[in-house]
Scaffold this active site. Structure first.
Site, PDB file in Angstrom:
ATOM      1  N   ARG A 159      17.648 -55.205  14.701  1.00 19.90           N
ATOM      2  CA  ARG A 159      18.408 -56.465  14.757  1.00 19.90           C
ATOM      3  C   ARG A 159      17.928 -57.343  15.908  1.00 19.90           C
ATOM      4  O   ARG A 159      17.911 -58.568  15.812  1.00 19.90           O
ATOM      5  CB  ARG A 159      19.905 -56.168  14.864  1.00 19.90           C
ATOM      6  CG  ARG A 159      20.508 -55.698  13.540  1.00 19.90           C
ATOM      7  CD  ARG A 159      21.916 -55.154  13.692  1.00 19.90           C
ATOM      8  NE  ARG A 159      21.912 -53.789  14.170  1.00 19.90           N
ATOM      9  CZ  ARG A 159      22.810 -53.287  15.021  1.00 19.90           C
ATOM     10  NH1 ARG A 159      23.780 -54.062  15.490  1.00 19.90           N
ATOM     11  NH2 ARG A 159      22.733 -52.033  15.390  1.00 19.90           N
TER      12      ARG A 159
ATOM     13  N   HIS B 283      27.508 -45.604  15.858  1.00 20.62           N
ATOM     14  CA  HIS B 283      26.430 -46.591  15.810  1.00 20.62           C
ATOM     15  C   HIS B 283      26.460 -47.237  14.431  1.00 20.62           C
ATOM     16  O   HIS B 283      26.569 -46.546  13.426  1.00 20.62           O
ATOM     17  CB  HIS B 283      25.091 -45.893  16.060  1.00 20.62           C
ATOM     18  CG  HIS B 283      23.961 -46.828  16.343  1.00 20.62           C
ATOM     19  ND1 HIS B 283      23.433 -47.658  15.389  1.00 20.62           N
ATOM     20  CD2 HIS B 283      23.257 -47.076  17.476  1.00 20.62           C
ATOM     21  CE1 HIS B 283      22.451 -48.373  15.928  1.00 20.62           C
ATOM     22  NE2 HIS B 283      22.326 -48.030  17.188  1.00 20.62           N
TER      23      HIS B 283
END
Lengths: 606, 249
Positions: free
Chosen positions: A256, A236
């Site tokens: 994000r 990740h």
């Protein structure tokens, strides 16, 4: 021989995260006597850590979404190594599974019209993730748990399974021990479902908890089942990097999705510097367009921070290696900057990302509404796992099923964020349904006492070794393995390092034979660590062997000595199997031909 | 690197004692990190229950210098290290070993609460419509990570051991989440009074203070439930009505 208690079930589910719980609920609804084994307490499984959301083409936020788009996104994200049938079923059935959770009490965030709200995530063309702030996994597991406890399922908490039992070719049950007292339990079952999650603890920096030692992978492998795609481990892109003690803890992609941007030490949004061809058409090429996408402009393309995880992770590594990283060896993730764009930014961030706000404040002393976070890649998920039939989730061992992270196929070479939670319930349900069917059709198997005796003897051996000279500390072996995998089979790989890793793993396997436990069997973590070592070593070897074999770069698997994607490799999955001599065997298997209508969808969406 | 001494309770149901361990710690470490080091290097069999190490699973509850806390969210920098740090298991629950307690009573309590029963779907595709404002009230309760620190600190359970008569703050929060769920149609008020002992809570708010998720347990969950009970059982006008009305199923 050691004593044990016998339990009788039609279907035994090993693992009680989202997939295991959903499977148990389904098998129970089919009229089976179901046993559910949890490695921890009920409701504590790794699903609670999932943050961002659950992907399903509900089309509540963007009416252009539908199963075809979700299918195409999943295949593109997986670089076409996915089991296309699973990708198809997943895209079609995920919306029903979301609504089902709501009917069992889940409370998702809402749109203005009162429907389930959906958020943006990497690799998804439209806002698609049903979510509850940034604690969606907790919502899912609690909903399934609170529904499941009224379904007549026998729950066995804090039990570790050490071996699967077989009756000839078919599965016959499992043998485990309870942590509380260290007593053995023999489960006789017509069908067994593995839902044990992942393998993160084979690496040093990981978002995974202590439980993630590849138990299901190793149990299935030792029982003769095939493993597939083990080279594909997802790093990740955003884990915490500082303080050191929290290194690896997940920072949700939701940051994000809500407008968070990645910057290097020069302040540059470096994600604009490298946008892969496969995604050029869908990705904004300037900051202004990217922001418009975040706030819901349907004509805008998504910002490059929302490219797939494999790519974002590599870009971050590139920046760090080039000396443009943050002081503690990461890059900056900034969500506070949105105050330039919206007036109530601070309130908005706390509402949409409450856990992140809390986590950074508490553990790092950082206020994310004002300061950027320092983040770097962390081992998060394994795309590979037990090879299963797309419709039934049955492995190559009759009566042995697998669902969720420990099963392979849906995600191919790279998983899209949000596709895991939906995977759990879509294929958890299917595994439960088909395992119940199998158990009913085949009846109860016969258990071979000798298999159980062997497993009990092996499990207790660490106590006998405590007094031996040359006794090994299991924690030390585990830490050495984690360092080895982190350094040699991580985000950027090459032949030399991986060959060294395989040598190292073989040596550690030798040392693990001397791993010893002190004291008695009651809640003894030293003993548990000894037992888990075998599983960790098996999955570590599987990852290294497959990664060495695949001489190309694709999805999460990147080889600096073979940096290009090779189109021929796109035809092959790698299969691992335990040989008759006990050694790990590897073979290439050609991916089944895709039906024309699915290929058409993929082409249309390109 | 700094050094700290820990007094860790070691033992089982038959008894135990505090033992001293000295360990080094780095900037940013939490208590659980240091205990892991002690486990790996000095006491391989030290029993600790933990999972996520990120404050999300609620497994590593214990009492640090007498205060109920999550070990994974307690930074060393917040504790004085000029004297030993005391670590003991939660005192309200039976001991299994060392820092691990038997919390199984909580799972039984939860099952005694009637499950979610939604109204029929609002739309043809089987979905429901709810306002964000309405779901937020319930979402606060659904943040609960079931660490059981509120049960640990509740004097009705801790000092008076009324586990059979009183479900405790965690399960009152759970009941409140169901009762205030916009879609739920079940009635749990009578059970809360008679079976679950909601009246035993005398609002000292200790539970609210220890909640690592900052759920306002007493004010937002327990008091509204008490009000519902009062409305249904103690309001004279309602009582009069009830005499003439058939009983609610």
């Amino acid at each position: 021989m050691a004593e044990f208690t016998t339990f009788e079930h039609d279907v035994l589910v090993i693992g009680a995260g989202g997939a295991g719980l959903r499977a148990a609920i389904e098998a129970s609804a089919c009229g089976c006597r179901v046993g559910l084994v949890c490695k921890s307490l009920l409701g504590k499984a790794h699903t609670v850590m999932a943050e961002g959301g659950m992907a399903a083409a509900l089309a509540n936020v963007d009416e252009r979404d539908g199963w075809r788009v979700h299918f195409a996104d999943t295949m593109r994200g997986g670089q076409y190594l996915n089991n296309w049938r699973m990708a198809e079923l997943h895209a079609k059935e995920a919306p029903d599974r979301v609504r089902e959770l709501e009917s069992w009490g889940a409370v998702f965030d809402r749109t203005k019209e009162g429907r389930i709200l959906q958020r943006n995530f990497g690799g998804h063309q439209y806002p698609r993730l049903a979510h509850v702030g940034d604690r969606t996994g907790l919502e899912m597991i609690r909903t399934l748990q609170d529904h499941g406890i009224h379904q007549g399922i026998d729950v066995h908490m804090e039990v570790t399974v050490v071996t699967l039992l077989k009756d000839g070719q078919r599965i016959a049950g499992a043998l485990g021990y309870d942590r509380e007292r260290g007593r053995f339990r023999l489960y006789r079952a017509g069908a067994v479902i593995l839902a044990t999650g992942g393998i993160g603890k084979a690496f040093k920096v990981t978002s995974n908890s202590w439980e993630y030692t590849g138990d299901g992978h190793a149990l299935a492998y030792d029982a003769g089942a095939d493993l597939k795609d083990m080279e594909f481990v997802q790093f990740h892109p955003t884990g915490m990097v500082w303080p050191l003690s929290v290194r690896g803890i997940l920072v949700t992609e939701g940051v994000r999705g809500e407008g968070g941007v990645l910057r290097n030490s020069e302040g540059r949004r470096f994600m604009f510097d490298d946008i892969p061809d496969l995604y050029k058409n869908q990705t904004a090429d300037n900051e202004e367009e990217g922001w418009r996408y975040v706030i819901g402009d349907k004509n805008a393309r998504r910002p490059p921070e929302l490219l797939t995880r494999d790519h974002v992770a590599r870009c971050i590594v590139r920046e760090i290696k080039a000396g443009r990283g943050s002081p503690h060896g990461g890059v900056y993730l900034d969500i506070g900057w949105i105050k330039e764009k919206i007036s109530n930014a601070e309130e908005h961030i706390k509402k949409k990302l409450p856990s992140m706000h809390h986590q950074f404040k508490q553990l790092a002393g950082v206020d994310i509404t004002r300061e950027p976070m320092e983040v770097g890649p962390t081992t998060h998920y394994v795309m590979g796992g037990i090879d299963v039939d797309g419709d039934t989730q049955m492995s190559t061992v009759p009566g042995l099923f697998a669902a969720g992270e420990c099963a392979a196929g849906l995600h191919g070479a790279n998983r899209l964020g949000g596709n895991s939670l939906s995977d759990l319930v879509v294929f958890g349900k299917r595994a439960g349904e088909y395992a119940a069917k199998f158990a009913k059709e085949h009846g109860q198997p016969t258990v071979d006492q000798g298999q159980a005796d062997d497993a009990m003897r092996d499990s207790l051996a660490p106590f006998d070794r405590a007094a031996e000279s040359g006794a090994e500390n299991p924690y030390e072996i585990q830490h050495t393995l984690q360092d080895l995998m982190q350094n040699n089979v991580g985000i950027v790989r090459n032949e030399e390092e991986m060959a060294a890793a395989l040598d190292g793993i073989a040596k550690l396997r030798g040392r693990a034979k001397h791993a010893s436990a002190h004291g008695h069997r009651e809640y003894n973590p030293g003993w548990h660590t000894c037992v888990d070592l075998n599983n960790l070593l098996t999955v570590a070897e599987g990852v290294a062997r497959s990664a060495l074999e695949r001489t190309e770069s694709r999805g999460a698997h990147f080889r600096e000595d073979h940096p290009e994607k090779v189109s021929d490799w796109g035809q092959w999955n790698l299969i691992l199997r335990k040989g008759t001599d006990g050694a790990m065997q590897i073979e290439r298997r050609r991916i089944a031909e895709r039906p024309a209508e699915l290929t058409t969808i993929i082409e249309e969406m390109k | 690197m700094a050094t700290a001494t820990f007094k860790i309770w070691r033992g089982d149901a038959s008894g135990g004692e505090y033992r001293d361990y000295t360990a080094e710690f780095d900037q940013g470490m939490v208590v659980l990190d240091v205990l892991h080091h002690i486990q790996a290097e000095q006491a391989g069999d030290l029993a600790i229950r933990w999972n996520c190490k990120a404050g999300k699973c609620g497994s590593c509850s214990a009492e640090i210098n007498g205060k109920p806390r999550l070990m994974c969210m307690t930074r060393m920098s917040t504790l004085p290290v000029d004297e030993p740090i005391t670590i003991q298991p939660m005192q309200t629950f039976p001991i299994i070993r060392d820092l691990v307690t038997d919390v199984s009573s909580n799972f039984k309590m939860k099952r005694s609460i009637k499950k979610f029963k939604p109204r029929p779907p609002d739309t043809e595709d089987g979905a429901w419509l709810m306002d964000q404002q309405d779901v937020e009230r319930v979402q606060e309760f659904r943040k609960c990570i079931e660490c059981f620190l509120c049960q640990d600190v509740c004097h009705v359970l801790r000092e008076h051991h009324m586990h059979d008569e009183f479900i405790g703050p965690r399960h009152l929060v759970y009941a409140a989440a169901l009762e205030m769920h916009p879609l739920d149609t079940e009635d749990r008020v009578a059970d809360l009074k008679k079976l679950h002992g909601a009246g035993y809570c005398n609002i000292t708010k200790c539970c609210t203070k220890v909640c690592p998720e900052h759920i306002t347990i007493t004010d937002n969950a327990i008091i509204p439930l008490k009000e519902r009970i009062a409305d249904e059982f103690y309001d004279p006008v309602t009582k009069l009505f009830r005499i003439f009305q058939p009983k609610k199923k």
